[in-house]
Write an enzyme that holds these catalytic residues in place. Structure first.
Site, PDB file in Angstrom:
ATOM      1  N   ASP A 169       0.842  -1.197   0.000  1.00 34.69           N
ATOM      2  CA  ASP A 169       0.000   0.000   0.000  1.00 34.69           C
ATOM      3  C   ASP A 169       0.884   1.257   0.000  1.00 34.69           C
ATOM      4  O   ASP A 169       2.054   1.199   0.380  1.00 34.69           O
ATOM      5  CB  ASP A 169      -0.900   0.008   1.243  1.00 34.69           C
ATOM      6  CG  ASP A 169      -1.965   1.104   1.189  1.00 34.69           C
ATOM      7  OD1 ASP A 169      -2.409   1.551   2.255  1.00 34.69           O
ATOM      8  OD2 ASP A 169      -2.342   1.513   0.063  1.00 34.69           O
ATOM      9  N   GLU A 199      -6.723   6.789   0.501  1.00 34.51           N
ATOM     10  CA  GLU A 199      -8.032   6.484   1.076  1.00 34.51           C
ATOM     11  C   GLU A 199      -8.828   7.752   1.396  1.00 34.51           C
ATOM     12  O   GLU A 199      -8.322   8.688   1.983  1.00 34.51           O
ATOM     13  CB  GLU A 199      -7.874   5.630   2.351  1.00 34.51           C
ATOM     14  CG  GLU A 199      -6.839   6.113   3.346  1.00 34.51           C
ATOM     15  CD  GLU A 199      -5.476   5.471   3.139  1.00 34.51           C
ATOM     16  OE1 GLU A 199      -5.178   5.060   2.013  1.00 34.51           O
ATOM     17  OE2 GLU A 199      -4.712   5.406   4.103  1.00 34.51           O
TER      18      GLU A 199
HETATM   19  O1  LIG Z   1       1.876   5.406   8.061  1.00 30.90           O
HETATM   20  C1  LIG Z   1       1.036   4.687   7.550  1.00 30.90           C
HETATM   21  N1  LIG Z   1       0.910   3.403   7.914  1.00 30.90           N
HETATM   22  C2  LIG Z   1       1.839   2.842   8.947  1.00 30.90           C
HETATM   23  C3  LIG Z   1       1.357   3.121  10.374  1.00 30.90           C
HETATM   24  C4  LIG Z   1       2.436   2.776  11.386  1.00 30.90           C
HETATM   25  O2  LIG Z   1       2.854   1.422  11.234  1.00 30.90           O
HETATM   26  C5  LIG Z   1       3.825   1.020  12.206  1.00 30.90           C
HETATM   27  N2  LIG Z   1       3.840  -0.433  12.235  1.00 30.90           N
HETATM   28  C6  LIG Z   1       2.755  -1.233  12.186  1.00 30.90           C
HETATM   29  C7  LIG Z   1       3.172  -2.536  12.271  1.00 30.90           C
HETATM   30  C8  LIG Z   1       4.574  -2.537  12.384  1.00 30.90           C
HETATM   31  C9  LIG Z   1       5.542  -3.566  12.497  1.00 30.90           C
HETATM   32  N3  LIG Z   1       6.852  -3.236  12.611  1.00 30.90           N
HETATM   33  C10 LIG Z   1       7.229  -1.936  12.582  1.00 30.90           C
HETATM   34  C11 LIG Z   1       6.325  -0.891  12.450  1.00 30.90           C
HETATM   35  C12 LIG Z   1       4.975  -1.206  12.352  1.00 30.90           C
HETATM   36  C13 LIG Z   1       0.086   5.245   6.550  1.00 30.90           C
HETATM   37  C14 LIG Z   1       0.010   6.643   6.419  1.00 30.90           C
HETATM   38  C15 LIG Z   1      -0.881   7.226   5.502  1.00 30.90           C
HETATM   39  C16 LIG Z   1      -0.951   8.705   5.356  1.00 30.90           C
HETATM   40  C17 LIG Z   1      -1.072   9.283   4.095  1.00 30.90           C
HETATM   41  C18 LIG Z   1      -1.151  10.672   3.963  1.00 30.90           C
HETATM   42  C19 LIG Z   1      -1.103  11.469   5.078  1.00 30.90           C
HETATM   43  F1  LIG Z   1      -1.188  12.816   4.975  1.00 30.90           F
HETATM   44  C20 LIG Z   1      -0.967  10.899   6.358  1.00 30.90           C
HETATM   45  C21 LIG Z   1      -0.893   9.525   6.488  1.00 30.90           C
HETATM   46  C22 LIG Z   1      -1.723   6.421   4.716  1.00 30.90           C
HETATM   47  C23 LIG Z   1      -1.641   5.033   4.848  1.00 30.90           C
HETATM   48  O3  LIG Z   1      -2.447   4.202   4.090  1.00 30.90           O
HETATM   49  C24 LIG Z   1      -0.742   4.430   5.734  1.00 30.90           C
HETATM   50  O4  LIG Z   1      -0.690   3.056   5.787  1.00 30.90           O
HETATM   51 MG   LIG Z   2      -1.732   2.239   4.125  1.00 30.91          MG
END
Ligand SMILES: O=C(NCCCOCn1ccc2cnccc21)c1cc(-c2ccc(F)cc2)cc(O)c1O
Ligand SMILES: [Mg+2]
Length: 221
Positions: A169, A199
């Site tokens: 993603d 999204e």
């Molecule tokens: O940051 C995002 N996702 C990640 C979360 C932390 O994940 C940490 N995390 C979760 C398991 C895991 C396992 N090991 C290490 C780190 C681990 C993410 C961010 C945005 C987004 C897009 C535009 C914006 F203005 C602001 C945000 C959109 C998405 O679809 C995302 O997926």
């Molecule tokens: Mg995502």
């Protein structure tokens, strides 16, 4: 605000979704994120692409990195055959707690294992913990700078088999440039980009689907 956004999302699921009905849980979360509060679920547009890739792969072992509130865990698991399990990793315990309740509301708790911790620590233990050899399907949705090190770790732990599919993603927004450069120039993968939108917004985003072809030599020139 006293409650967190995941807690408010969970409340919307409990109030608006039918217990045991995964599609109503998905609809309730998308409605909440469109009309009340944006949240970083894959959403309905990219979610439909996720659905089609899961259906064409029909995996028996599935790994998700980045559970958040459990939206994509519900989307994936509702399409899996009865004996199949999803392992989903979340490093934030509060998110994991909400995700377990969302997944339970959907009636899918017996098919999903929400694992708390960091991917770097957990990936090397997966085979032993779950008695599996490889993952047929991997969904990357965690820290964007962990996609590349973690795909390498999955390779090094021999957790990918010929034909395994990796779906990532946010390869446009927030973006994963090092991962895209690696996976698109690597002869061991056949990759395809699915243009979509971030999204619940009009911002451009997309998914990268990569099929592991087995361990060949060299890089594309
Ligand atoms: O940051 C995002 N996702 C990640 C979360 C932390 O994940 C940490 N995390 C979760 C398991 C895991 C396992 N090991 C290490 C780190 C681990 C993410 C961010 C945005 C987004 C897009 C535009 C914006 F203005 C602001 C945000 C959109 C998405 O679809 C995302 O997926
Ligand atoms: Mg995502």
């Amino acid at each position: 605000t006293r409650t967190t956004r995941p807690q408010r999302l969970l409340r919307a699921v409990i109030i608006n979704a039918v217990r045991g009905d995964p599609d109503s849980v998905i609809r309730a979360i998308d409605h909440f994120c469109k009309h009340t509060e944006w949240a970083m679920n894959i959403g309905d547009e990219k979610g439909a692409i996720l659905d089609s890739v899961v259906m064409e792969t029909s995996p028996s072992t599935v790994l998700e990195l980045g559970t958040y509130c459990g939206y994509s865990a519900v989307r994936i698991t509702r399409l899996l055959p009865p004996s199949t399990r999803l392992i989903t990793v979340e490093m934030n315990p509060d998110y994991a707690c909400v995700a377990r309740q969302v997944i339970q509301h959907a009636g899918l708790q017996d098919k999903v294992c929400v694992l708390e911790g960091q991917s770097a620590d957990l990936i090397p233990k997966m085979a032993e913990m779950f008695g599996i050899q490889t993952f047929d399907f991997v969904f990357l949705d965690h820290w964007k700078d962990r996609y590349l090190p973690d795909i390498r770790l999955l390779e090094d732990c021999s957790l990918l088999a010929q034909g395994s599919v990796v779906l990532a993603d946010n390869v446009v927004c927030p973006g994963t440039p090092d991962y895209l450069n690696y996976i698109r120039s690597n002869l061991n993968y056949r990759s395809r980009f699915y243009q979509a939108h971030l999204e619940y917004t009009r911002v451009l985003d997309g998914l990268e689907k990569s099929e592991y072809l087995g361990c060949r030599q060299g890089k594309r020139q």
